[in-house]
Design a protein around this motif. Sequence first.
Motif, PDB file in Angstrom:
ATOM      1  N   ALA A  52       0.473  -1.104   0.355  1.00 42.78           N
ATOM      2  CA  ALA A  52      -0.413   0.048   0.290  1.00 42.78           C
ATOM      3  C   ALA A  52       1.236   1.416   0.346  1.00 42.78           C
ATOM      4  CB  ALA A  52      -0.742   0.273   1.301  1.00 42.78           C
ATOM      5  N   ASP A  53       0.548   1.926  -0.840  1.00 45.14           N
ATOM      6  CA  ASP A  53       1.398   3.468  -1.067  1.00 45.14           C
ATOM      7  C   ASP A  53       0.326   4.705  -0.796  1.00 45.14           C
ATOM      8  OD1 ASP A  53       0.691   4.107  -3.280  1.00 45.14           O
ATOM      9  OD2 ASP A  53       2.446   3.289  -4.006  1.00 45.14           O
ATOM     10  N   ASP A  54       0.317   5.787  -0.637  1.00 49.53           N
ATOM     11  CA  ASP A  54      -0.542   7.315  -0.595  1.00 49.53           C
ATOM     12  C   ASP A  54      -1.146   6.946  -2.071  1.00 49.53           C
ATOM     13  OD1 ASP A  54      -0.111   7.235   1.988  1.00 49.53           O
ATOM     14  OD2 ASP A  54       1.574   9.082   1.480  1.00 49.53           O
ATOM     15  N   ASN A  55      -0.361   7.022  -3.325  1.00 45.32           N
ATOM     16  CA  ASN A  55      -1.162   7.023  -5.037  1.00 45.32           C
ATOM     17  C   ASN A  55      -1.292   6.249  -5.124  1.00 45.32           C
ATOM     18  OD1 ASN A  55      -0.064   9.266  -4.613  1.00 45.32           O
ATOM     19  ND2 ASN A  55       2.143   8.606  -4.977  1.00 45.32           N
ATOM     20  N   LEU A  56      -1.557   4.760  -4.071  1.00 46.79           N
ATOM     21  CA  LEU A  56      -2.378   3.730  -4.179  1.00 46.79           C
ATOM     22  C   LEU A  56      -3.990   3.490  -5.213  1.00 46.79           C
ATOM     23  CD1 LEU A  56      -1.633   0.724  -5.738  1.00 46.79           C
ATOM     24  CD2 LEU A  56      -2.789  -0.195  -3.434  1.00 46.79           C
ATOM     25  N   ASP A  57      -4.454   4.065  -4.137  1.00 45.10           N
ATOM     26  CA  ASP A  57      -6.050   3.909  -4.146  1.00 45.10           C
ATOM     27  C   ASP A  57      -6.207   4.891  -6.392  1.00 45.10           C
ATOM     28  OD1 ASP A  57      -6.702   2.721  -1.982  1.00 45.10           O
ATOM     29  OD2 ASP A  57      -6.947   4.678  -1.139  1.00 45.10           O
ATOM     30  N   GLY A  58      -5.435   5.890  -5.968  1.00 43.04           N
ATOM     31  CA  GLY A  58      -5.326   7.156  -7.058  1.00 43.04           C
ATOM     32  C   GLY A  58      -5.270   6.114  -8.525  1.00 43.04           C
ATOM     33  N   ALA A  59      -4.132   5.209  -7.860  1.00 42.16           N
ATOM     34  CA  ALA A  59      -3.877   4.206  -9.106  1.00 42.16           C
ATOM     35  C   ALA A  59      -4.821   3.383  -9.788  1.00 42.16           C
ATOM     36  CB  ALA A  59      -2.399   3.595  -9.224  1.00 42.16           C
ATOM     37  N   LEU A  60      -5.390   2.687  -9.158  1.00 46.43           N
ATOM     38  CA  LEU A  60      -6.588   1.774  -9.049  1.00 46.43           C
ATOM     39  C   LEU A  60      -7.469   2.416  -9.353  1.00 46.43           C
ATOM     40  CD1 LEU A  60      -8.316  -1.162  -9.007  1.00 46.43           C
ATOM     41  CD2 LEU A  60      -8.488  -0.448  -6.009  1.00 46.43           C
ATOM     42  N   LEU A  61      -8.149   4.342  -8.873  1.00 44.57           N
ATOM     43  CA  LEU A  61      -9.268   4.600 -10.153  1.00 44.57           C
ATOM     44  C   LEU A  61      -8.933   4.610 -11.082  1.00 44.57           C
ATOM     45  CD1 LEU A  61     -11.846   5.711  -9.291  1.00 44.57           C
ATOM     46  CD2 LEU A  61     -11.139   7.808  -8.906  1.00 44.57           C
ATOM     47  N   ASP A  62      -7.127   5.328 -11.340  1.00 41.81           N
ATOM     48  CA  ASP A  62      -7.040   5.636 -12.944  1.00 41.81           C
ATOM     49  C   ASP A  62      -7.254   3.861 -13.711  1.00 41.81           C
ATOM     50  OD1 ASP A  62      -6.796   7.449 -12.509  1.00 41.81           O
ATOM     51  OD2 ASP A  62      -4.012   7.173 -11.797  1.00 41.81           O
ATOM     52  N   ALA A  63      -6.979   2.868 -12.926  1.00 45.48           N
ATOM     53  CA  ALA A  63      -6.949   1.352 -13.967  1.00 45.48           C
ATOM     54  C   ALA A  63      -8.500   1.324 -14.311  1.00 45.48           C
ATOM     55  CB  ALA A  63      -6.055   0.355 -12.800  1.00 45.48           C
ATOM     56  N   ARG A  64      -9.181   1.362 -12.987  1.00 42.69           N
ATOM     57  CA  ARG A  64     -10.664   1.070 -13.534  1.00 42.69           C
ATOM     58  C   ARG A  64     -11.297   1.557 -14.092  1.00 42.69           C
ATOM     59  NH1 ARG A  64     -12.135   1.513  -7.094  1.00 42.69           N
ATOM     60  NH2 ARG A  64     -11.584  -0.754  -6.465  1.00 42.69           N
ATOM     61  N   LYS A  65     -11.035   3.138 -14.101  1.00 42.30           N
ATOM     62  CA  LYS A  65     -11.653   3.811 -15.155  1.00 42.30           C
ATOM     63  C   LYS A  65     -10.961   3.705 -16.954  1.00 42.30           C
ATOM     64  CE  LYS A  65     -12.259   8.385 -12.442  1.00 42.30           C
ATOM     65  NZ  LYS A  65     -11.931   9.861 -12.643  1.00 42.30           N
ATOM     66  N   PHE A  66      -9.944   2.940 -17.080  1.00 42.82           N
ATOM     67  CA  PHE A  66      -9.500   2.830 -17.938  1.00 42.82           C
ATOM     68  C   PHE A  66      -9.777   1.479 -18.573  1.00 42.82           C
ATOM     69  CE2 PHE A  66      -6.434   0.016 -20.965  1.00 42.82           C
ATOM     70  CZ  PHE A  66      -6.140   0.893 -21.262  1.00 42.82           C
ATOM     71  N   ILE A  67     -10.236   0.631 -17.705  1.00 45.96           N
ATOM     72  CA  ILE A  67     -10.849  -1.011 -18.558  1.00 45.96           C
ATOM     73  C   ILE A  67     -11.881   0.093 -18.752  1.00 45.96           C
ATOM     74  CG2 ILE A  67     -10.672  -1.812 -16.022  1.00 45.96           C
ATOM     75  CD1 ILE A  67     -10.176  -4.215 -17.242  1.00 45.96           C
ATOM     76  N   GLY A  68     -12.544   0.484 -17.887  1.00 48.86           N
ATOM     77  CA  GLY A  68     -14.577   0.652 -18.102  1.00 48.86           C
ATOM     78  C   GLY A  68     -14.493   1.267 -18.859  1.00 48.86           C
TER      79      GLY A  68
END
Length: 157
Positions: free
Chosen positions: A23-39
């Motif tokens: 876990a890191d401070d940017n992980l949630d944002g990166a996961l959101l980016d990945a979800r948006k990308f795949i979505g």
Amino acid sequence: MTEITPDLSKVSRFPLAADDPDADDNLDGALLDARKFIGFYDWGKNIKAEYLGFCAEGIVYIFLFEVSPGRPDVPQWIWVIVGDVPPAYIPGDDAETPYEALDGYIGAMEDWVEAARQGKSVAKLIPVNVPANPANAEMLASRLKFLDEKVLPLLQE
């Protein structure tokens, strides 16, 4: 099509524990980016499970998504790479581990770099969200070199 199941011992399932070393401070944002990308893709809207394959904070994040494929040509497993690099997906059929996913990403992006350097069409190559010109090719090439030399070895066993 033969379905390959990624090696789930090489990834961590979300949600991660608060004290998880991945876990890191940017992980949630990166996961959101990945979800948006795949979505963005019609087949990427039905995510069944999410996994973290690797993170180098602020540089690159490798996620694995299990999706409910809506078409027979879509694999059940999709790797998504985001961070300070162009986002991309790698079909699970092409990579079993985060190492293989990042290695495939680097190779596909290097093909784009070479075409952009030479002024050739990139239409049939991995999509990159910038114009295919020599300046953008050089910027991406330097990031890919860093990933290849510094990050990829961290994923090797």
